[in-house]
Design a protein around this motif. Structure first.
Motif, mmCIF file in Angstrom:
data_model
loop_
_atom_site.group_PDB
_atom_site.id
_atom_site.type_symbol
_atom_site.label_atom_id
_atom_site.label_comp_id
_atom_site.label_asym_id
_atom_site.label_seq_id
_atom_site.Cartn_x
_atom_site.Cartn_y
_atom_site.Cartn_z
ATOM 1 N N GLU A 34 37.094 27.810 26.523
ATOM 2 C CA GLU A 34 37.970 28.281 27.602
ATOM 3 C C GLU A 34 38.195 29.731 27.416
ATOM 4 O O GLU A 34 39.520 30.278 27.429
ATOM 5 C CB GLU A 34 39.267 27.778 27.166
ATOM 6 N N HIS A 35 37.365 30.555 26.688
ATOM 7 C CA HIS A 35 37.441 31.733 26.777
ATOM 8 C C HIS A 35 36.425 32.726 28.080
ATOM 9 O O HIS A 35 35.616 33.040 27.193
ATOM 10 C CB HIS A 35 36.729 32.539 25.502
ATOM 11 N N ARG A 36 36.770 32.257 28.647
ATOM 12 C CA ARG A 36 35.615 32.824 29.427
ATOM 13 C C ARG A 36 35.681 34.298 30.890
ATOM 14 O O ARG A 36 34.806 34.831 31.044
ATOM 15 C CB ARG A 36 35.985 31.424 30.852
ATOM 16 N N ALA A 37 37.112 35.170 30.221
ATOM 17 C CA ALA A 37 36.953 35.542 30.678
ATOM 18 C C ALA A 37 35.991 36.824 29.678
ATOM 19 O O ALA A 37 35.184 37.909 29.973
ATOM 20 C CB ALA A 37 37.972 36.559 30.504
ATOM 21 N N THR A 38 36.570 36.345 28.768
ATOM 22 C CA THR A 38 35.395 36.902 27.235
ATOM 23 C C THR A 38 33.390 36.754 27.918
ATOM 24 O O THR A 38 33.500 37.571 27.489
ATOM 25 C CB THR A 38 35.293 36.673 25.983
ATOM 26 N N ALA A 39 33.942 35.360 28.225
ATOM 27 C CA ALA A 39 32.188 35.313 28.181
ATOM 28 C C ALA A 39 31.653 36.185 29.602
ATOM 29 O O ALA A 39 30.370 36.109 29.549
ATOM 30 C CB ALA A 39 32.089 33.707 28.629
ATOM 31 N N SER A 40 32.559 35.787 30.562
ATOM 32 C CA SER A 40 31.683 37.501 31.765
ATOM 33 C C SER A 40 31.940 38.342 31.530
ATOM 34 O O SER A 40 30.342 38.987 31.724
ATOM 35 C CB SER A 40 33.535 37.128 32.981
ATOM 36 N N TRP A 41 32.779 38.794 30.480
ATOM 37 C CA TRP A 41 32.598 40.919 29.814
ATOM 38 C C TRP A 41 30.975 40.180 29.366
ATOM 39 O O TRP A 41 30.532 41.785 29.777
ATOM 40 C CB TRP A 41 33.299 40.422 29.060
ATOM 41 N N ILE A 42 31.317 39.293 28.682
ATOM 42 C CA ILE A 42 29.902 39.509 27.695
ATOM 43 C C ILE A 42 28.189 39.273 28.931
ATOM 44 O O ILE A 42 27.253 39.450 28.255
ATOM 45 C CB ILE A 42 29.267 38.496 26.315
ATOM 46 N N ASP B 14 40.598 34.015 29.376
ATOM 47 C CA ASP B 14 40.432 33.656 28.504
ATOM 48 C C ASP B 14 42.543 32.596 28.476
ATOM 49 O O ASP B 14 42.910 33.304 28.869
ATOM 50 C CB ASP B 14 40.782 34.461 27.392
ATOM 51 N N ASN B 15 41.844 31.390 28.169
ATOM 52 C CA ASN B 15 43.141 30.768 27.413
ATOM 53 C C ASN B 15 43.643 31.127 26.007
ATOM 54 O O ASN B 15 43.080 31.463 25.284
ATOM 55 C CB ASN B 15 42.670 28.923 27.020
ATOM 56 N N PRO B 16 45.150 31.675 26.676
ATOM 57 C CA PRO B 16 45.649 32.341 25.022
ATOM 58 C C PRO B 16 45.764 31.507 23.638
ATOM 59 O O PRO B 16 46.121 32.529 23.002
ATOM 60 C CB PRO B 16 46.507 32.819 26.100
#
Length: 1460
Positions: free
Chosen positions: A1234-1242, A1365-1367
């Motif tokens: 659930e670190h999906r924002a990071t996944a989108s940046w990568i 991202d899940n904090p």
């Protein structure tokens, strides 16, 4: 005594004196010379005119003669034109056909005065009637002339429909039998038909008794009229008492003599003797005349004829000698004339003027003008004065030599002596000018002749027509013919022959045939010349039917063509397969020409009648004749070319048996024939078998034939044969030197070729032509020996002031092959300075030098430079540039050149379209390719198979298989036959479209058609089966290739290992490794890696580790690739600790972990159930030196993006998709935890780095779509969310506009045993999206754009599509791998429940069911199942009712069976 000769009808040209002292009966006409000027085929061609020179007082104006012979004045004489010589087809000095007169000096008879005395002699008054008569007798004599003249006038005044009986039955005057004789004779002078009618009228009268004088008179008249058949009929029915007289026999012999029927005359002479009628001198003179007319004179013929006369007890008189000398004059036979003249003097027969005129004529005809002049000057001393005939004979002698001065002198002397120019004089001068080609002067003399009052006769017109015909002035010749007819001068056979000959020479076949037909219609029978001309015309026009008919008629009439015509005739007959006619011609050659079988065989060979030639050759050999080798070669070559080798062998064996010492020759002949028949293998076998014969000089043709045949494809054999030729001492010809020099150049032995050229030049054989020099230069250039190529040019420059352009072009081409542009430019500048001027090939060579050197960017500079020098750049140069840029794949430059070429007015060619379409197809420029094909078709070109194949490759590469099939249909509709490339592309299409069964079927069809698929095609098909894990089919293909003995490379074995790895069948992988070694293919480290991955995928990490240990023990150089296989096997098997242990061992052994190890641990961590397990794995790689993945989960991800960017930059140049696999693993990890924002940046960073394709998803105007193939499940879910977010913005803003349907491509393949298609469908079904599976293609999801836009606007699932991202790091993985589907862990129970109980349902229904609690979902599912059952029951009841109703209606419609 018999005299034989060819039947050539040529009358004597000189008059015969009638002062015979042996005539016993003066009333009998002399038939020996009567009608000497007639030919056998010129019946009524005489023209009547009054010839004033018949009187001695006119002939010799310088002497004082009185007209003692009054009856000679103003008498009508029948004067025939002199004969033309034979017109035939001869060859000039250059060997060209010339149609003309064989002997121009015999064009006409100079001494035509011969014929002007015929009737005078016939009317000669008998010595007995010159007695002094009393008044009553004199009155009676005058009365009979009046009576005869009266009846003659009345008869000739009769109309055509009236009869002679109408006059004679009236008995207007009293006539005696003698009067009737004169009546028949006088009427016959104007009309032989009326004379015959008088004769027949007399025979019907009972008071009339036929007499010999009347019979002789009518026979003479019919002979003069050329009515031989009527004369024979009358003679045959005459009573012996009347006909058995010498004058009748003489008259009948005269009839035959006119036509040269010597045999008939001889038979008649024998008949006279049998019947007791002794021949007189007139009989023998007639016999001599017949023999001389029947054919050419044979040696000593004159003496033999004189001896024959003497043996009969008769002394030859002056007429006999003059007849013989005249014949010699006619044939230009000086030797025979001299013999006859000497015999005349020896027997004391005093020559007269006619004799000397004949001798002058002989000298003139034989080209001895000096002798003719000498004899002319001696006439005075012999007591004779020259007459007009004498002057004309001398004039002809000088005219024949073209001596204009002497001709003028003779004409002036004639005028001084009182002789004006007569017809013969003008004819001689006209003929002289015509012979010299001075046709204008000849026409001027013709006009002067008419102006002077002289009437041109048939000779004049004939000479003019013949001269104009030779000059190819047929219009003028036809005009002269028209003038001739207009003046009532009847053409003779020679006239027609000259005109026909002219038409034939001018190629006017139709006009020649018309003239020939006109000649026949005029009653003129063709002679050998006329027949030969027409036969030649028919043969040249290949009119076999007419040629055959004319030949048969020609032979039937006693004529025969010459051997050249026979050759042409046989060639036409051979083409028409006229076997019977060919057989007859062979017999005619033997009978008519007396040829032997060897000559006949030669003629038949030249006429291409090889079968008949072979038969005659056998006869010739059997009879002991020596045969012509060329004839044998031609026959054998014919047999060989038609495949009749057994007959050729049989003929050779026959010759070998019949002749001795011919083995060597027969062997040579057989080899030459086989070479001519292109049976090179057989020829070489025969040559090698008989090489012990030691062929020498006579074998030159054999060596040349062998080398000629070997020069194209068997150059090594040609070199060996040439060596044998030198060893045997056979001197090569110029042709052999040139061939061998060329062969050595082709064998890349230019030094040997140069040595051969030097050797030939030392022997005085100049063989170094431009072609050989060019070959030498090109070969040196090919071998990069530029200095030697330059030396060849240097030698030529020393020999020649200007070197040929081809040599310079070859040198520039040699420079171009080595990329030496500067040297090529120097040669170009030398051409500009010294010549010759450069051509298009020169310019192309310059450009090719730049292209070969890879300096494409300088091409434009070179082109501009050439244009500044005034050269126009040709289309070929532009195409060369375009090809160069096309080979480099520079589509932009190619398009620019192409459009510039069209703007310059150069239209594209088929080759250009092929290049353009091929390049654009390789560049996947679909629209440009389709536009180019349309443009090509509009320009009138039809796409060929190569263009269609390019398009097949294009659509196959872009995976537009529908268009691929359409292109194949176009190929079939165009009537083109698909080739190997076509079928290979189609098989590849089926393989890529995951339809290997159809590909296999097409492959079998391809092989059935005799085409062999490429090895790469087999590889693609095996790969397709491997991809679908169809082991049996893949193994069959693999084993089939090995069984056929095809050497398979390592890639085939790797394919099979990958399949076994994917299927988890490690045992077969082990066996394949053994097979690989047995086949001679040594396994590599990559092979062992595949084996290890095979063990790992099948859950046997220990076996994989054993393979690794084996590699260690064998001293193999190991890398992280091999350790990653073992580590990955343990990690997949859940043995995390062992995997971490192996990582530590790897570091201990000095191998630093890299991206492969990191990727394995990250991918395994993304699938771990708990966060602690994933952390353990990530901690292990952190301890190994790579902490980015752990920090991404535990720290602020944004701060790490720069580090990730730097790391990805390092991975980009590494092969095996290192960066791609690493990003995919990271995306799975970040999505799972659930670190999906990071996944989108990568994800976006990967797009920026071109790790992911820039249009992996797109939202453009009327183009919404995505292609997630090869992405990992986590990466695909990230991309899908980003794409949905963009489409939602576009739906709300109304821009960009959407298409009618939106396509999402997922593909059908798995990524690390995860189905991307199943994962995305589960995700989309969960959120209730309108995407549905495509009905026509698997691995594709399609949504209607309107439904998609409405769903994106209204669906609660789409209210917040932002990835976050899940904090707090979750304790467990949010995703779970279930049956190859990577789905949300909380959805797994509902997913199982719905699929197990309801099967596949609609997305919206799935979403509603998934959101319900377990109890509510159970109720809904039960209700749904119950409703389905009720619906099925209801449908079944309705079906039964419908069935009963149908049966009831059927029973009503069918009548019942009546009872008995």
């Amino acid at each position: 005594m018999n005299f034989t000769g060819f039947l050539t009808v040529t009358p004597p040209s000189l008059p015969i004196s009638r002062k015979s002292k042996v005539h016993k009966n003066p009333s009998v006409p002399c038939c020996s010379t009567s009608g000497c000027t007639y030919t056998s085929s010129e019946p009524e061609t005489a023209k009547k005119f009054s010839y004033s020179r018949a009187s001695p007082s006119v002939r010799w104006p310088n002497s004082k003669f009185t007209d003692t012979h009054k009856y000679l004045h103003d008498s009508s004489f029948i004067v025939n034109p002199p004969p033309l010589t034979d017109v035939g087809i001869v060859q000039d000095s250059e060997g060209k056909d010339k149609i003309g007169i064989e002997s121009e000096e015999e064009l006409f008879t100079v001494n035509r005065m011969n014929d002007e005395y015929v009737d005078v002699l016939d009317r000669r008054i008998s010595r007995n009637t010159v007695k002094k008569m009393n008044k009553l007798a004199l009155k009676r004599a005058k009365d009979w002339q009046k009576r005869v003249q009266f009846l003659t006038d009345r008869i000739l005044e009769l109309k055509s429909e009236e009869f002679v009986a109408d006059v004679l039955d009236k008995k207007m005057v009293q006539m005696t039998p003698t009067d009737f004789c004169f009546l028949v004779k006088w009427v016959g002078q104007s009309s032989w038909q009326r004379a015959l009618e008088v004769f027949e009228w007399l025979n019907l009268r009972h008071w009339y008794s036929p007499n010999a004088r009347m019979l002789a008179t009518i026979l003479s008249l019919l002979g003069k009229a050329n009515q031989e058949a009527l004369a024979v009929e009358i003679f045959a029915r005459v009573q012996p008492s009347v006909g058995n007289t010498v004058q009748v026999y003489n008259a009948m012999m005269g009839v035959y003599a006119r036509n040269g029927r010597f045999a008939k005359v001889q038979d008649l002479l024998n008949l006279m003797r049998e019947r007791g009628c002794e021949p007189d001198l007139v009989s023998f003179n007639t016999l001599i005349n017949a023999r001389l007319k029947s054919g050419p004179m044979t040696p000593n013929l004159g003496i033999e004829l004189l001896s024959e006369v003497r043996r009969s007890g008769i002394r030859p008189d002056i007429i006999t000698y003059n007849t013989l000398i005249s014949a010699c004059s006619r044939e230009s036979n000086l030797e025979e004339a001299t013999k006859v003249f000497d015999d005349m003097e020896a027997h004391k027969c005093q020559p007269d003027l006619w004799t000397y005129n004949a001798m002058i004529s002989v000298f003139g005809r034989c080209g001895l003008a000096g002798e003719a002049e000498r004899l002319f000057k001696e006439l005075g001393s012999k007591g004779f004065f020259p007459d007009a005939v004498t002057y004309n004979s001398v004039l002809y002698a000088f005219a024949r030599e073209g001596n204009l001065e002497k001709v003028k002198e003779v004409c002036e002397e004639m005028a001084k002596m009182g002789f004006g120019k007569d017809e013969m004089t003008y004819n001689t001068i006209i003929h002289m000018y015509g012979k010299q080609g001075k046709y204008e002067l000849a026409l001027q003399i013709y006009r002067d002749m008419k102006f002077s009052g002289r009437n041109p006769d048939v000779v004049t017109y004939t000479v003019l027509i013949d001269s104009l015909g030779k000059a190819n002035k047929m219009t003028e010749a036809a005009n002269v013919m028209s003038e001739m007819l207009n003046t009532s001068v009847k053409p003779t056979l020679r006239t027609y022959s000259a005109l026909i000959c002219g038409y034939a020479k001018a190629g006017k076949r139709v006009e020649a045939e018309e003239m020939f037909d006109c000649m026949l219609q005029c009653g003129i029978k063709p002679d050998n010349l006329a027949y030969s001309i027409m036969l030649d015309i028919h043969l040249r026009s290949n009119d076999a039917k007419k040629a055959i008919l004319l030949y048969l008629e020609m032979v039937r009439n006693g004529f025969a063509p010459d051997l050249l015509l026979y050759e042409a005739l046989l060639r036409v007959l051979a083409k028409e397969n006229k076997e019977e006619i060919i057989q007859k011609v062979s017999q005619d050659l033997e009978e008519l020409h007396g040829l032997g079988p060897e000559m006949i065989s030669s003629l038949l060979t030249k006429g291409e009648c090889y079968d008949h030639a072979a038969k005659m050759l056998r006869i010739a050999v059997k009879q002991g004749y020596s045969f012509d080798r060329n004839v044998l070669f031609s026959i054998l070559s014919s047999y060989s070319s038609s495949g009749r080798y057994s007959e050729a062998t049989e003929l050779l064996n026959f010759i070998k048996e019949q002749t001795s010492g011919s083995r060597k020759f027969i062997t040579e002949a057989l080899i030459v024939i086989l070479c001519k028949a292109h049976q090179l293998d057989a020829a070489l076998d025969e040559y090698s078998k008989n090489n012990n014969l030691c062929f020498s000089d006579g074998s030159f043709a054999m060596y040349e034939s062998l080398i000629e045949c070997c020069k194209e494809e068997r150059i090594s054999e040609a070199s060996q044969i040439f060596s044998d030729m030198n060893f045997c001492g056979v001197e090569p010809s110029k042709n052999i030197y040139q061939i061998m020099a060329t062969i050595y150049c082709r064998m890349d032995f230019p030094e040997t070729a140069q040595h051969l050229v030097d050797r030939a030049e030392i022997k005085g054989i100049p063989v170094c032509n431009i072609s050989i020099c060019t070959d030498l230069i090109e070969t040196y250039g090919k071998l990069k020996q530029l200095e030697k190529a330059e030396s060849v040019v240097g030698r030529l420059r020393q020999k020649c002031s200007v070197v040929d352009r081809k040599v310079w072009n070859a040198l520039i081409k040699a420079y171009a092959a080595s990329g030496c542009y500067e040297k090529a430019r120097a040669a170009f500048n030398t051409m500009m300075r010294d010549g010759p001027s450069p051509t298009v090939d020169t310019i192309n060579g310059l450009l090719q030098a730049l292209i070969a050197d890879g300096r494409l960017n300088e091409l434009y500079v070179a082109i501009q430079d050439l244009q500044d020098m005034g050269f126009k750049i040709s289309k070929s140069s532009i195409v060369l540039m375009l090809d160069a840029f096309a080979q480099s794949g520079n589509i932009f430059e190619v398009k620019k050149i192409y459009h510039g070429m069209k703007a310059a007015g150069y239209l594209p060619t088929m080759h250009l379209y092929r290049v353009m379409i091929g390049l654009l197809s390789r560049g996947k420029q679909v629209r440009d390719v389709e536009a180019m094909v349309i443009e090509m078709q509009e320009a009138g070109f039809t796409p060929d198979l190569s263009i269609w194949n390019s398009m097949l490759n294009l659509y196959t590469n872009i995976k537009d298989y529908k268009k691929t099939v359409e292109v194949y249909q176009w190929i079939q509709e165009s009537g083109l036959k698909p080739d190997e490339e076509t079928y290979n592309t189609l098989i590849l299409m089926y393989c890529r479209d995951c339809r290997p069964e159809e590909a296999l079927s097409l492959m079998h069809e391809t092989r059935r058609l005799g085409l062999e698929p490429h090895l790469n095609t087999y590889k693609s098909l095996i790969a397709a089966f491997c991809k679908q894990l169809k082991l049996e089919e893949a193994e069959q293909l693999f084993d089939g290739l090995r069984t056929e003995g095809i050497k398979l490379d390592r890639s085939f074995y790797h394919l099979m290992m990958k399949m076994y790895r994917s299927s988890g069948n490690h045992s077969k992988a082990e066996k394949l490794l053994v097979t690989m070694k047995e086949s001679g293919v040594e396994p590599t480290i990559a092979t062992m890696h595949l084996l290890m991955t095979s063990y790992g995928s099948s859950g046997h990490p220990i076996e994989a580790e054993e393979v690794l240990n084996n590699l260690k023990s064998n001293g193999a150089e190991l890398s992280t690739l091999h350790y990653s296989s073992v580590i990955n096997a343990y990690l997949k098997n859940g043995d995390f600790n062992i995997g971490i242990q192996k990582l530590a061992e790897m570091k201990t052994e000095g191998i630093d972990p890299d991206h492969r190890i990191w990727t394995c641990f990250i991918r395994t961590a993304s699938l771990c159930h708990s966060t602690s397990e994933a952390t353990t794995l990530l901690t292990a790689i952190r301890d190994a030196g790579f902490d980015i993945p752990l920090r991404l989960l535990t720290e602020n991800s944004e701060l790490l993006l720069s580090e990730i960017d730097c790391y990805l930059k390092k991975l980009e140049p590494i092969e095996d998709n290192a960066a791609f696999n690493f990003v995919n693993a990271l995306e799975d990890l970040l999505w799972a935890f659930e670190h999906r924002a990071t996944a989108s940046w990568i994800f976006q960073l990967a797009i920026k780095r071109n790790i992911y394709h820039h249009d992996v998803f797109r939202v453009a105007d009327k183009e919404w779509g995505a292609d997630f193939r090869k992405l990992s499940p986590g990466a695909a879910l990230v991309g899908l969310t980003l794409w949905l977010d963009l489409m939602q913005d576009a739906s709300l803003e109304g821009f960009p506009e959407s298409p009618k349907s939106v396509v999402l491509i997922t593909g059908t393949s798995d990524y690390n045993k995860v189905s991307l298609n199943s994962t995305l469908k589960a995700y989309l079904w969960e959120i209730g999206s309108p995407f549905l599976p495509c009905k026509t293609r698997s691995g594709v999801l399609v949504a209607k754009a309107h439904s998609l836009r409405m769903w994106l606007k209204d669906s609660p699932f789409c209210l917040d599509l932002e990835l976050k991202d899940n904090p707090v790091l979750p304790e467990t993985n949010s995703m779970q791998l279930m049956e190859g589907c990577f789905i949300r862990r909380g959805l797994v129970p509902a997913f199982k429940d719905i699929n197990e109980r309801l099967g596949q349902v609609a997305p919206k229904k799935f979403a509603r069911l998934a959101l319900l609690s377990d109890e509510e979902r159970d109720k809904v599912i039960r209700a749904d199942i119950s409703g389905r059952k009720e619906k099925l029951t209801k449908l079944g009841r309705i079906g039964k009712n419908i069935s009963k109703f149908s049966n009831r209606k059927l029973a009503t419609a069918v009548p019942s069976k009546p009872e008995n």
